[in-house]
Motif scaffolding. Sequence first.
Motif, PDB file in Angstrom:
ATOM      1  N   SER C   7      53.384  49.106  39.269  1.00 12.28           N
ATOM      2  CA  SER C   7      53.647  48.953  38.076  1.00 12.28           C
ATOM      3  C   SER C   7      52.841  47.459  37.466  1.00 12.28           C
ATOM      4  CB  SER C   7      55.006  49.014  37.455  1.00 12.28           C
ATOM      5  OG  SER C   7      55.371  50.074  38.050  1.00 12.28           O
ATOM      6  N   LEU C   8      52.464  47.495  36.389  1.00 14.33           N
ATOM      7  CA  LEU C   8      51.758  46.160  35.676  1.00 14.33           C
ATOM      8  C   LEU C   8      52.203  45.841  34.338  1.00 14.33           C
ATOM      9  CD1 LEU C   8      49.425  46.542  38.040  1.00 14.33           C
ATOM     10  CD2 LEU C   8      48.191  45.029  36.561  1.00 14.33           C
ATOM     11  N   PHE C   9      52.716  44.885  34.015  1.00  8.97           N
ATOM     12  CA  PHE C   9      53.014  44.407  32.636  1.00  8.97           C
ATOM     13  C   PHE C   9      51.705  44.039  31.953  1.00  8.97           C
ATOM     14  CE2 PHE C   9      54.043  41.377  29.408  1.00  8.97           C
ATOM     15  CZ  PHE C   9      55.078  41.926  28.836  1.00  8.97           C
ATOM     16  N   LEU C  10      51.329  44.839  30.866  1.00  7.52           N
ATOM     17  CA  LEU C  10      50.383  44.460  29.997  1.00  7.52           C
ATOM     18  C   LEU C  10      50.851  44.309  28.522  1.00  7.52           C
ATOM     19  CD1 LEU C  10      47.729  47.475  30.834  1.00  7.52           C
ATOM     20  CD2 LEU C  10      48.001  45.092  31.791  1.00  7.52           C
ATOM     21  N   GLU C  11      50.431  43.104  27.779  1.00  7.80           N
ATOM     22  CA  GLU C  11      50.409  42.889  26.614  1.00  7.80           C
ATOM     23  C   GLU C  11      49.640  44.239  25.798  1.00  7.80           C
ATOM     24  OE1 GLU C  11      49.787  38.876  25.466  1.00  7.80           O
ATOM     25  OE2 GLU C  11      50.175  38.373  27.496  1.00  7.80           O
ATOM     26  N   LYS C  16      43.186  44.880  27.290  1.00 13.41           N
ATOM     27  CA  LYS C  16      44.219  44.637  28.241  1.00 13.41           C
ATOM     28  C   LYS C  16      43.939  45.554  29.613  1.00 13.41           C
ATOM     29  CE  LYS C  16      46.047  40.720  27.031  1.00 13.41           C
ATOM     30  NZ  LYS C  16      46.221  39.367  27.957  1.00 13.41           N
ATOM     31  N   ILE C  44      53.238  49.151  29.991  1.00 11.05           N
ATOM     32  CA  ILE C  44      53.446  49.187  31.468  1.00 11.05           C
ATOM     33  C   ILE C  44      52.472  50.163  31.878  1.00 11.05           C
ATOM     34  CG2 ILE C  44      55.019  49.856  33.254  1.00 11.05           C
ATOM     35  CD1 ILE C  44      57.160  49.120  31.429  1.00 11.05           C
ATOM     36  N   GLY C  63      47.136  37.145  39.890  1.00 10.92           N
ATOM     37  CA  GLY C  63      48.004  36.523  38.894  1.00 10.92           C
ATOM     38  C   GLY C  63      48.734  37.431  38.125  1.00 10.92           C
ATOM     39  N   SER C  64      48.441  38.729  38.365  1.00  7.10           N
ATOM     40  CA  SER C  64      49.490  39.594  37.548  1.00  7.10           C
ATOM     41  C   SER C  64      50.865  39.835  38.268  1.00  7.10           C
ATOM     42  CB  SER C  64      48.734  41.137  37.730  1.00  7.10           C
ATOM     43  OG  SER C  64      47.427  40.927  37.193  1.00  7.10           O
ATOM     44  N   VAL C  65      51.656  40.178  37.131  1.00 11.09           N
ATOM     45  CA  VAL C  65      53.098  40.604  37.784  1.00 11.09           C
ATOM     46  C   VAL C  65      52.939  42.040  38.245  1.00 11.09           C
ATOM     47  CG1 VAL C  65      55.469  41.113  36.969  1.00 11.09           C
ATOM     48  CG2 VAL C  65      54.414  38.881  36.417  1.00 11.09           C
ATOM     49  N   LYS C  67      54.717  45.517  40.333  1.00 16.29           N
ATOM     50  CA  LYS C  67      56.158  45.922  40.951  1.00 16.29           C
ATOM     51  C   LYS C  67      55.786  47.177  41.879  1.00 16.29           C
ATOM     52  CE  LYS C  67      60.731  46.603  39.829  1.00 16.29           C
ATOM     53  NZ  LYS C  67      61.493  45.538  40.160  1.00 16.29           N
TER      54      LYS C  67
END
Lengths: 454, 463, 149
Positions: C7-11, C16, C44, C63-65, C67
Amino acid sequence: MANQPIPLCHAIRKKPQPPAGLDSPFWDVAESQPVEERQSLQLHRLRETISRVRNVPFYQSAFREMNITPESIRTLDDLRRLPFTTKADLRDSPPLGFCAVPREDIARIHGSTGTTGRQTFVAYTAEDLDLWSDLCARFLYAGGLRKNHLVQIAFGYGLFTGGFGLHYGVERVGAAVVPAAAGNTQRHITLMRDLAVDVLVCTPSYALSIAETARAMGFDSAQLPIRYGHFGGEPWTQDMRRRIEQELGILAFNNYGLSEIIGPGVSGECHEQNGMHLQEDHFLVECLDPETLEPVEEGEVGELVITSLTRRAMPLIRYRTRDLSSLDSRPCPCGRTTRRMSRLTGRTDDMLIIRGVNVFPSQIEEALLRVEGTAPHYMIEIDRPGSLDEVTVHVEVHPQTFSDRMDRMQALRDRIDREIHSITGLRVKVVLLGPQTLERFTGKARRVNDHRKL
Amino acid sequence: MIERITAKDGPFHPASAVDFLPLQQLHDLQSRRLKETVDLAYRRVPLFRSRMEKIGLEPEDIRGIEDIQLLPFTEKTDLRDTYPFGLLAVPTSEVVRLHASSGTTGKPIVVAYTREDVAVWSEVMLRSFAACGVHAGDIVQNAYGYGLFTGGLGAHYGAEALGAAVIPISGGNTERQIMVLKDFNVTVICCTPSYFCYLIEQAEKKGMDIRQLPLRVGVFGAEPWSDEMRKRIESSSCVRAFDIYGLSEIIGPGVGIECVQQAGLHLFEDHFYPEVIDPVTNEPCPDGVEGELVLTTLTKKALPMIRYRTHDITTFISEPCACGRTIRRIHRISRRSDDMMIIRGVNVFPSQVETALLAVEGTLPHYQIILSRKNGLDHLGVLVEVTPEFFSDTVSGIENLHNLLSHSLESALGIRVDVRLVEPHTLQRSEGKARRVLDQRSLGEQEAGMDGFENFCPGPNGK
Amino acid sequence: MKIKQLSLFLENQAGKLYYPCKVLADAGIDILTLSLADTQQFGILRLIVDDWEKARTVFEKAGSVVKVTEVVAVEVENRPGGLAGILEILEESRINIEYMYAFTFGRQDRAIMIFRFEDSDGAIRVLNTKGVRIVSQTDLKHHQNGREC
C-alpha cells in the motif's frame, strides 16, 4: 479562594447542611418576606408593569381590546384576565418590538439560540442588568457561594444568557471568576485543579463529562478542589445529581431561567435541594394546563407561565415558557417563603435541549434544505453514550447527487455538517444514506429518536 | 468619511482627561506609581525581590520614573515558571478574575485581577473607545471571543463603563453578525480586521451595502494588520478603522489605541509605562529607532509587571499628536523578536506544535506550519509527512491518524487546526529540516501590526 | 495462503498516480492488480505485484511510505451468484471485510477477489471448510503466466 479541605462525606450526606460559616442565611431579606407582604408588592409591581408596557404595540392593542388599565388590576387574580405572550409573538415583531424603553436606555442585548429567522432578542437596561446580577447572586449564595470562592464558569458567553448571568452573579457575591467558557475539557480540569477552583458552573451533563475526563486523565475526580456546582441550561434528573455529587465530591444545585424573561435567575435551589425557589418578588409564576390554559392543582405538572414584575427594557406579560414543571407552596425548612418549582419534566413543544443548546428539529430541516443534493428525508438520533449528548443526523442522498467519488460524498457530508453547525451551533454526526432507505410516514413524521434516559 | 466621524465625535469623556495631562504632571504621576508598584512587588513577589537583591537594588533606590532602567526585566517564561500564582502580589482572596492563555509549552499562562485591576482595565478600554470617537448611546457589537481570552470581556467592560449598549455576540456565525449589524443599527464593531473584511464581503453577497448602515467605528486588533488593509476597509465601508493594542500579561486590550488622527497608537502611560529598547544590548532606543517594546504596569495590584519584555518591535513617535493627547505614541507593531505567531488573537509558538505532534507519534515527523487567511479568518494548517510506522492500508486507519493529530494540536493550541497528511520528502528542507513556518497571509504590505491579546479556548458550545 | 499486498500513501493531486507506476516499470516489476481508495485529501494505492519484495525495496529507495499487508485471494466462480455465495459464508460467520477488490485475468470461468479481513486466518479457515479455493502467491504468478501464455 481559601481552600479548607472539606470531608467528602459532606458532599454525599443525605441531607446537606448549609455551608459552614454562613453569615446570613439569605442574600436578600426579600427571600424570606411574609407571603402576604410579597403579594401586595406583586400587585403593586404588576400594575407598574402594565403601565410600563402600554407603549409596546403588541400590548397596547391587546390591552385596548380587553379594556385593561393598571387601575383595572385590583387583585392578583386579575392576572388571569391578561393576554398571553408566546415565542411566536416575539418572533413576529421587529427585533426590539417588545422594548418598553427608549433605545438609548438599552445597555445590553442578548439573544436566544435559534435560527437566524427564529432567534429572538432580549434587551436590558442598566437597572435590568443590576437586577439580573442580584437574582443570580441569590441562588448562588443559597447554594454556598461566598466572597472568598473561585468560580469556574464553563458556560458559553456571548448572546447566550447563561454565561453572563452567572458571571455577573458571581461578581456580585464578590467571588472570583475564571471565565473558562466552553472548550477543551482537559484544560478545564487542569485549570480547576491548578487554580484550586471551589465552584463549578456549567450544564449538568458537562459536569459529568468533566468527572469522566478527570478519571481518564488519571486522577480521582473526587479530589478536584471543587465543593459546589451550580448547574442549569438543560433538564436533568435526581439520579444524575447523585452521580455528579458522588463523582465530583460536591453539592450540586439546580437553577432555572430563560432568556426571554431574564436568563438564569428565575429560580434556584437552596441547600435543601428540594425544588427551585422562584424569585417571586420579581416574577409572577403560573402553572397552567397547556390545553385548557386553566391553572392545575398544586403539585400537578403544567406549563410555566411567567410575568415579569420589575423588568424595564422588555417586561413580558404571561409568557408561555413551554416548560413543564409543578409548583409547591409548602414552607421550605430553609426559611425562604417563596414557592418552589420542581425540576423540569419536559416541554410542550418539540424543542430539544442538546448540551444546553435549544434546538428544534425544524432547524435541522432548514439546514438540510440549504444543501443541494439531499432529499428531505432525515432522522435525528439523540443519545448520551457517556455523559454528553450526541446527535446523529441520518440523511438520504438524492439519487442524482450520488457520486462514485468518495471525495464528493465527503464534501457533501461536510457541507451538511457545517450548515447544521451554523444554524444550531451544534456539532452533529452526519450519516449519508442511500435514496429510499428511511421509513416514510403517512401521518405526522417522526423525525426524532431520543434515546437519552432523562 | 472624516466628516462623518468628527460630526459624531460626541461629548468629551471626563475619563479621557488623563490623556491630556501636562507632561510634568504625567511624569510625577508615573514616578509616584512606579515607586508604589516596585514597593508592592518587592514586598509580595519573591522572584522580583530576589532579582532586586541580586543586583543590590532596594525599592528606595527608585526615586522616580527616570530610574526605571535600573530594574530587572520580566519575561513570559517567568509567568510560566511560577505558574499559577507565583507572581501574585495580593492574597488570592482579593482576586476577582482570572484569565489564561496558552503558554510556550504545556502550562498555560494565568493572569489575575483584583477588583481595582478590573476597574483600571475598564477605564483604559473606556478611554480607548473614547479616543476613537465612541460615546454613550453607541451600540457596540463585540465580536471578539469571550472567555479566558481577554479580548471579549475587556472590550465588553469598557463599552459598558462608557454607557454604550453592548451586544456580546462573540465570534463566529457570520450570517447572524450581519443580521445584527443591520437590525440593531449597530454603530461600533469590535473584531479582527480581517474578519471585518469578510463581513463586508459576505454582506455584499447578500446584496447589502455596509455603507448604508449607521456603523461608523471599527476597533480592530488581535492580529497583524497594515495601513493597506485600513485603506481597503475604509474605502469599502463607511467605517473608520482603529488599531488597538494590548496583551494579557499586561492587562488585555487597552494598553494603547489610535486616536481619530490615526497616526500611531497612544499608550495609556499613566497605567503602563513604555520603553523601547534594543533587544540585544537592552539599551534604550532613541525616538524613531526601532526596538522592542517593554512595559511596566504602574497601577496593577494582583499581577504587577516590571519591565515586561513584549517581544513586539516598534518605534516611539516623538512629535506631539494633533489630537492634543500628551501620552506617547508608537508606530504599529512591525514584527516580533521571537518566533511567536498570532492567529486570531491566539499566541502560537512552533514549539507547541512540535510537542503536540510528538505526543501522537512518539517521534517528531517532518512538518510545516502554514498560515493563511480564509474567509477573513486566520487559518493554521499543519502539513505532516506520513511515516511508515503510522501508515495504514485502510482509509479509516489514516483518517484515525489524521483525527488524532488534529485533536492533539487543537487541544494544545486551543484553536482549530487543519492537518494535512502529505507524502514523505515532499516538504521543503533547509539543512535537513523542513522549513517550519510559511506565512501566506497577505498583510497588504510589509509593515504589519501584531496586536495579540492572548486567546485560550474560543469556540461556541464546546466540542 | 495469504498474499502480500503493497500500500502506498498518495496525496490526492494530479500526477500522483504516475510516479509509483513509473518506479515499478523502471524496475521491471509487473503489476498484477491494483485498487485505489480515494478521499478528499489523500488516496491509498493498493498493489499486488509479481515480486513484492523487490517492489518494496524500490519504493523505499524512492522515498515512498510503503506498507505490506496480507490479504486473501479467493477464487470466485464466474457466474451470477458466484460472489454472493462467498459473501454469504462470510456473513454467516460474522467475518468482517475491511475492503475488497477484483483481480482480473484471462480465464473465462474463474475470477479472483482480493479480500482484506479483520481476521484473515479466521476467514481462511471458514472459507476452507466450505470448500472455497484460496489462491496462494505462487498460484497468482502461475495464473498470470498462464494468462500471458
